[in-house]
Design an enzyme around this catalytic site. Structure first.
Site, short mmCIF file in Angstrom:
data_model
loop_
_atom_site.label_atom_id
_atom_site.label_comp_id
_atom_site.label_asym_id
_atom_site.label_seq_id
_atom_site.Cartn_x
_atom_site.Cartn_y
_atom_site.Cartn_z
N GLU A 127 -2.52 27.22 -22.36
CA GLU A 127 -1.12 26.76 -22.24
C GLU A 127 -0.14 27.75 -22.89
O GLU A 127 0.96 27.95 -22.37
CB GLU A 127 -0.96 25.36 -22.82
CG GLU A 127 -1.91 24.29 -22.26
CD GLU A 127 -1.99 24.25 -20.75
OE1 GLU A 127 -1.04 24.71 -20.08
OE2 GLU A 127 -3.02 23.78 -20.23
N HIS A 130 0.62 30.35 -20.50
CA HIS A 130 1.67 29.92 -19.56
C HIS A 130 3.06 30.19 -20.14
O HIS A 130 3.97 30.65 -19.42
CB HIS A 130 1.56 28.43 -19.25
CG HIS A 130 0.62 28.09 -18.13
ND1 HIS A 130 0.81 28.50 -16.84
CD2 HIS A 130 -0.53 27.36 -18.12
CE1 HIS A 130 -0.17 28.03 -16.08
NE2 HIS A 130 -1.00 27.33 -16.83
C1 LIG Z 1 -9.61 24.70 -20.09
S1 LIG Z 1 -7.98 25.20 -20.07
C2 LIG Z 1 -7.46 24.56 -18.51
C3 LIG Z 1 -6.09 24.03 -18.57
C4 LIG Z 1 -5.56 23.58 -17.25
N1 LIG Z 1 -4.16 23.26 -17.36
C5 LIG Z 1 -3.22 24.05 -16.81
O1 LIG Z 1 -2.31 24.56 -17.45
C6 LIG Z 1 -6.26 22.30 -16.80
O2 LIG Z 1 -7.18 22.40 -16.02
O3 LIG Z 1 -5.88 21.24 -17.25
#
Ligand SMILES: CSCC[C@H](NC=O)C(=O)O
Length: 136
Positions: A127, A130
């Site tokens: 995150e 991101h």
């Molecule tokens: C293991 S980290 C994966 C994080 C991902 N979320 C997106 O920002 C998700 O699959 O929820």
């Protein structure tokens, strides 16, 4: 309020800016959106709901926990893993660290410095990437 998940890569690759008290509504929206997607997601960043601010939420058990302006201040134990993302198709390989120390603010803008390990640490790294416009 639950928001739609953004998939526009031109938007998602922009760096997010510092969140302030005026972003409190976005924090609530992010938590609501993660809770609504808890069957298929373990974390979200605010740009995934169209808000270019440094706010993330992580799923820990039944709790969707927000972290505001999170920064990794130390990391240890590099490994390679495979991850997916609600904003992308498929899975991709990426490097993560097993133990991280993160400084962040809570919803009252109180600063915390806390160690995280294993899968929770992995979600936080995904995150924070991101927030920096980095996709797996
Ligand atoms: C293991 S980290 C994966 C994080 C991902 N979320 C997106 O920002 C998700 O699959 O929820």
């Amino acid at each position: 309020m639950q928001q739609q998940i953004i998939k526009d890569q031109a938007f998602l690759t922009k760096t997010s800016t510092t969140a302030t008290l005026s972003d409190t509504g976005h924090v609530t929206d992010l938590v609501d959106t993660l809770t609504a997607n808890a069957d298929r997601a373990v974390g979200l960043a605010a740009n995934m709901i169209g808000v270019n601010k440094r706010i993330i939420a992580i799923q820990v058990g039944i709790m969707s926990i927000p972290m505001i302006n999170p920064e990794i201040i130390s990391k240890n134990g590099k490994y390679i893993t495979t991850e997916g993302c609600l904003s992308l198709l498929g899975e991709r390989q990426t490097a993560r660290y097993n133990k991280i120390i993160v400084r962040y603010q809570d919803t009252k803008f109180k600063t915390h410095t806390q160690e995280f390990t294993d899968f929770v640490a992995q979600i936080i790294q995904h995150e924070i990437d991101h927030c920096n416009g980095i996709l797996i």
